[in-house]
Motif scaffolding. Structure first.
Motif, mmCIF file in Angstrom:
data_model
loop_
_atom_site.group_PDB
_atom_site.id
_atom_site.type_symbol
_atom_site.label_atom_id
_atom_site.label_comp_id
_atom_site.label_asym_id
_atom_site.label_seq_id
_atom_site.Cartn_x
_atom_site.Cartn_y
_atom_site.Cartn_z
ATOM 1 N N GLY A 141 0.775 -1.235 0.000
ATOM 2 C CA GLY A 141 0.000 0.000 0.000
ATOM 3 C C GLY A 141 0.802 1.277 0.000
ATOM 4 N N ILE A 142 2.091 1.184 -0.335
ATOM 5 C CA ILE A 142 2.930 2.385 -0.372
ATOM 6 C C ILE A 142 3.011 2.900 -1.810
ATOM 7 N N GLY A 143 2.855 4.190 -1.988
ATOM 8 C CA GLY A 143 3.052 4.787 -3.305
ATOM 9 C C GLY A 143 4.012 5.950 -3.167
ATOM 10 N N MET A 144 4.981 6.023 -4.069
ATOM 11 C CA MET A 144 5.956 7.105 -3.952
ATOM 12 C C MET A 144 5.942 7.964 -5.206
ATOM 13 N N VAL A 145 5.826 9.263 -4.994
ATOM 14 C CA VAL A 145 5.914 10.204 -6.109
ATOM 15 C C VAL A 145 7.288 10.846 -6.044
ATOM 16 N N HIS A 146 8.117 10.514 -7.016
ATOM 17 C CA HIS A 146 9.501 10.986 -6.973
ATOM 18 C C HIS A 146 9.602 12.425 -7.413
ATOM 19 N N GLN A 147 10.736 13.008 -7.035
ATOM 20 C CA GLN A 147 11.011 14.393 -7.405
ATOM 21 C C GLN A 147 11.067 14.531 -8.926
ATOM 22 N N HIS A 148 11.717 13.554 -9.559
ATOM 23 C CA HIS A 148 11.750 13.557 -11.009
ATOM 24 C C HIS A 148 10.703 12.573 -11.491
ATOM 25 N N PHE A 149 9.778 13.058 -12.267
ATOM 26 C CA PHE A 149 8.636 12.236 -12.634
ATOM 27 C C PHE A 149 9.059 11.049 -13.479
ATOM 28 N N MET A 150 8.382 9.946 -13.249
ATOM 29 C CA MET A 150 8.688 8.727 -13.986
ATOM 30 C C MET A 150 7.553 8.461 -14.966
ATOM 31 N N LEU A 151 7.310 9.428 -15.840
ATOM 32 C CA LEU A 151 6.221 9.282 -16.799
ATOM 33 C C LEU A 151 6.802 9.132 -18.199
#
Lengths: 371, 517
Positions: free
Chosen positions: B82-92
């Motif tokens: 249940g952990i989600g991480m939004v990184h500083q540099h987007f991984m899109l």
């Protein structure tokens, strides 16, 4: 000397020490693997290596030949290092060596009768000029047109080698009888004296020693060497700092090519007395390997050259005395190169593992102390 | 363990080769809480969160997520927990649409066609449902490269939510946002909190912590310095917890200076690496004793402007004058000689050689001087050591002497080497300074700010380019906003508001700013 020792033992060479350690381990492992192969083939490895060492160092002639080989390896290795440290990957040393040999042979033959004190320095200059000028072409192509020097130097090897082969079989072929290919002989007065009877070691080792010292001094003690080093480490930084990056690329290649040319001259003046088409047996490529294994460190290159030269010279003796094929030594060499290529990754993993173990130990000890 | 705990970390210790990144950290985060983790750079915030997100296995310690103990540390296991991480540099993926990015890794397939073909309609439906559920407005069919940074960040958040994350980690989420985008993000965070999600936000901007968080954990040098309810804290209290002592936020004194033009840029046009126009017919004059701050969202021509002035990138049109001498077509070497120094935006790529020692990096630009090189050739190591030690001490570099490689220093100390070197040219009166404190901790930042203002007080002309609006406001005598390669507006930092400057950073001309405000 004191400054040198200080440098060797102060902190800044900490990382080099760990490198020397891994190199020693690699060499040891390679030699052990070599021994295993000997056992499998049914030979006694102690006998084999014994013959090798005896061959390389057991007689004045053996020592002489080993040292002569060291000169070639170290010179070509240094040539590679000078350019590589400045960020130029010179793969064209073989061609530069051929041209240097040819130039020295031509000038040496033309000056027949002139006093050696005048003639030999002129031949030296001719060899260096030929090698250096030829090496400057790919450098200029790189800075002006952005052409990758690796590709141009490789291709220019063939041009130089075949040009020399043509010259020595065609227009410049000697009129002497009984010589299939080769240029006019140089004045025998010019030939370097052999230092040990019947070995290939000649006075060229003194010139080589001077060149090695100058290269070391240039690379580590001068402002120009400093600029080249920093350019090789980070080109963007060098440009930003206002270094003359184009000039640095060209100068480093000229020095590299000049040293290669000199090696060619050593072959002519030391051994053959003329240019012959088999003047070099891919000497430069052996030198490249030596330079890369030692990460372009000039002192390291000279030291490790002795080792590789001994392997090479001793392997012939080993084949003759014990019957082990000298190709085995190529296997040992390749294993060393293989290990050193993986060195970076392996030592990092080992360091990390050790650090984690240490952390656990310290932490548990601290905890036990608290309780 | 009671049920209202979302994350429970016990005795987390992470040891890297040389450093102890996390030292025995224990904390628990409640469900539905906005939990901030603050600390200076290198304090261990990101490492701690990487442990939680399964990127790093801790040397020691245990982690419980939503009541179950973590046994294997892997990103997959963390996502399952249940952990989600939004990184500083987007991984899109730039060329994919929003919906395609969101379903990446669990793409819906068309059941009628053997279940191997991608079902875009189902992906869009899925995304629309998600958008409706959380009220995060994003156009599902837009390509990601056409979206602004703020919207891209929303896509990242949605992506994490799509995987069923109950605990969201946001790593420096506001670093790339404008003030108004930051407000929007905070609204989203509050909305997610209402839905029962737990939010962990890593930041070093203190006012954001005060505004958004319920509780704060402060990390200092890998250790937990304290956990407090936000309402019991003040910004200055928080700052002193971060650095370990009281910090004075007093402003650095500014002297009155004589202002004569030093750096003059006329009709400058520059293209970027891809051949597109990056600086478009720009005019700017920088006077002595003045700091001109260039504010703008990154990628609006800042890098190209700095490179053109310093001779690293050719100008297509226009001219640049330094003390009345044209430097437009000069080499970087000549420009430096004429009295311009440059602190580049990327200290590791451009400003230093990491393998080289500190003294080698400090000597750059002076290596051919008579005092350091005999006959311009033989380096005089004693003189060089003396000079290097002076700069080293004067700029308070913390390291093991001048002989170690620069790469072994921390980011702040590396930057001090760059600033120390660039500020040590005696006859230099003009400076181009880009992102001088990016990624630095508060103490190093203050130190470098002070050095910059001192140079200004001595009469230097300084062009300051920074993505940090606070920094621009703090240091500049004039603020110019740069948008799509043009200066769009000029402000006096004493009277302008951050909102107005922020708006000018996103619009074409002064008129538009006026209409909107």
């Amino acid at each position: 000397m004191r400054e040198f020792l200080n440098e060797l033992f102060t902190k800044r060479y900490k990382y080099d020490f760990s490198y020397i350690l891994s190199l020693s381990i690699s060499i040891l492992l390679a030699l052990i693997l070599g021994a295993v192969i000997m056992l499998i083939l049914g030979y006694n490895p102690i006998e084999g290596y014994g013959a090798l060492i005896k061959g390389a160092f057991g007689s004045p002639r053996g020592i002489g030949d080993t040292l002569a080989k060291t000169v070639t390896l170290a010179m070509t290795g240094l040539a590679m290092a000078v350019a590589a440290k400045a960020g130029m990957f010179n793969v064209g040393g073989e061609g530069q060596l051929f041209l240097g040999a040819m130039a020295a042979a031509i000038v040496g033959a033309e000056l027949t009768g002139v006093s050696p004190i005048i003639a030999i320095p002129l031949c030296l200059l001719a060899a260096m000029a030929a090698g250096g000028a030829y090496a400057s072409i790919p450098a200029v192509l790189k800075v002006r047109l952005g052409v990758n020097e690796v590709i141009t130097t490789i291709m220019m090897n063939s041009i130089a080698i075949y040009l020399c082969v043509y010259l020595s079989n065609g227009p410049l072929k000697t009129t002497e009888r009984g010589i299939a290919s080769g240029t006019q002989a140089i004045d025998p007065e010019f030939k370097f004296t052999r230092l040990i009877t019947s070995s290939t070691l000649t006075q060229s080792i003194f010139i080589a020693a001077v060149i090695a010292l100058v290269v070391w001094y240039f690379m580590s003690k001068t402002a120009q060497g400093y600029e080249q080093r920093l350019t090789g480490q980070n080109y963007e930084f060098s440009r930003y700092s206002g270094f003359k990056t184009n000039r640095i690329a060209i100068i480093s290649m000229i020095i590299s090519g000049a040293i290669c040319g000199l090696v060619g001259m050593f072959e002519v003046f030391g051994i053959h007395g003329r240019f012959i088409e088999s003047i070099s047996k891919e000497f430069y490529f052996d030198g490249m390997l030596v330079a890369m294994i030692m990460r372009y460190n000039p002192i390291g290159i000279v030291v490790i050259s002795i080792f590789f030269a001994a392997l090479k010279m001793g392997s012939t003796a080993m084949e003759m005395k014990v019957g082990i094929s000298s190709e085995l030594i190529l296997v040992v060499q390749s294993i060393i190169i293989f290990f050193m290529a993986a060195e970076n990754g392996i030592s990092r993993i080992l360091k990390e593992k050790a650090a984690i173990r240490k952390a656990k130990r310290e932490y548990l000890a601290a905890k036990a102390g608290n309780v | 363990m009671s049920n209202d705990i979302a994350v429970n970390m016990k005795n987390i210790t992470v040891r890297f080769v040389e450093t102890l990144a996390n030292d025995d950290i224990s904390l628990s985060i409640k469900k539905g809480e906005i939990f901030a983790i603050v600390g200076e750079n290198g304090a261990g915030k990101t490492t701690l969160m990487n442990v939680l997100a399964g990127q790093i296995q801790p040397t020691l310690g245990s982690v419980e997520i939503l009541g179950s103990t973590v046994t294997t540390f892997s990103p997959t296991a963390a996502i399952k927990a249940g952990i989600g991480m939004v990184h500083q540099h987007f991984m899109l993926i730039d060329s994919f649409t929003v919906a395609q990015n969101i379903v990446l890794g669990h793409e819906p397939k068309k059941p009628a066609k053997f279940g191997i073909f991608f079902d875009n309609k189902a992906a869009v439906r899925f995304t629309e449902d998600l958008i409706r559920e959380y009220g995060l407005e994003v156009p599902p069919n837009a390509r990601v490269r056409d979206l602004g940074v703020g919207l891209q960040q929303r896509v990242e958040i949605l992506k994490a939510l799509a995987l069923g994350s109950k605990v969201l980690i946001l790593d420096e989420p506001t670093a790339v946002l404008t003030p108004s985008e930051t407000d929007e993000l905070f609204k989203i965070i509050r909305k997610l909190k209402e839905k029962g999600h737990t939010i962990i936000i890593i930041t070093h901007k203190l006012y954001e912590v005060m505004e958004i968080s319920d509780r704060v954990a402060v990390l200092r040098a890998g250790k937990l310095a304290g956990i407090e309810e936000t309402k019991n804290l003040s910004e200055s209290k928080l700052a002193s917890m971060m650095v370990g002592h009281e910090l004075s936020f007093e402003s650095i004194p500014r002297d009155e200076t004589v202002k004569t033009p030093v750096l003059d840029i006329k009709n400058l046009t520059v293209s970027n690496a891809r051949g597109l126009i990056a600086i478009n017919d720009l005019n700017l004059t920088i006077n002595s004793g003045e700091i001109v701050g260039i504010a703008g969202v990154e990628g609006n021509g800042q890098s190209e402007l700095a490179q053109a002035i310093t001779g690293l990138r050719p100008a297509l049109k226009g001219s640049i004058y330094l003390n009345g001498i044209e430097i437009t077509k000069q080499s970087p070497e000549k420009i430096r000689k004429l009295g311009l120094a440059h602190i580049p935006e990327d200290r590791i790529k451009t400003g230093l050689s990491k393998q080289a020692s500190i003294w080698e990096n400090l000597l750059v630009g002076k290596q051919r001087r008579r005092e350091f090189a005999w006959l311009k050739l033989h380096l005089r190591r004693d003189k060089i050591s003396k000079y290097s030690k002076e700069v080293y001490n004067q700029f308070d570099v913390r390291g093991a002497g001048i002989h170690i490689p620069v790469g072994s220093l921390s980011g702040g100390n590396m930057q001090k080497i760059v600033v120390g070197r660039e500020f040590s040219f005696e006859n230099t009166r003009a400076y181009v300074i880009s992102q001088p404190t990016r990624g630095l901790d508060i103490a190093a930042m203050q130190f470098i700010h002070k050095q910059i203002i001192n140079k200004r007080n001595e009469g230097a002309a300084i062009l300051l380019i920074s993505a940090d609006l606070d920094e621009i406001f703090m240091l500049s005598d004039r603020i110019c906003t740069l948008f799509e390669g043009k200066i769009t507006a000029e402000f006096d930092p004493k009277t302008a508001s951050k909102e107005k400057v922020g708006l000018a950073m996103l619009t074409h001309s002064k008129e538009e700013v006026c209409e909107n405000s």
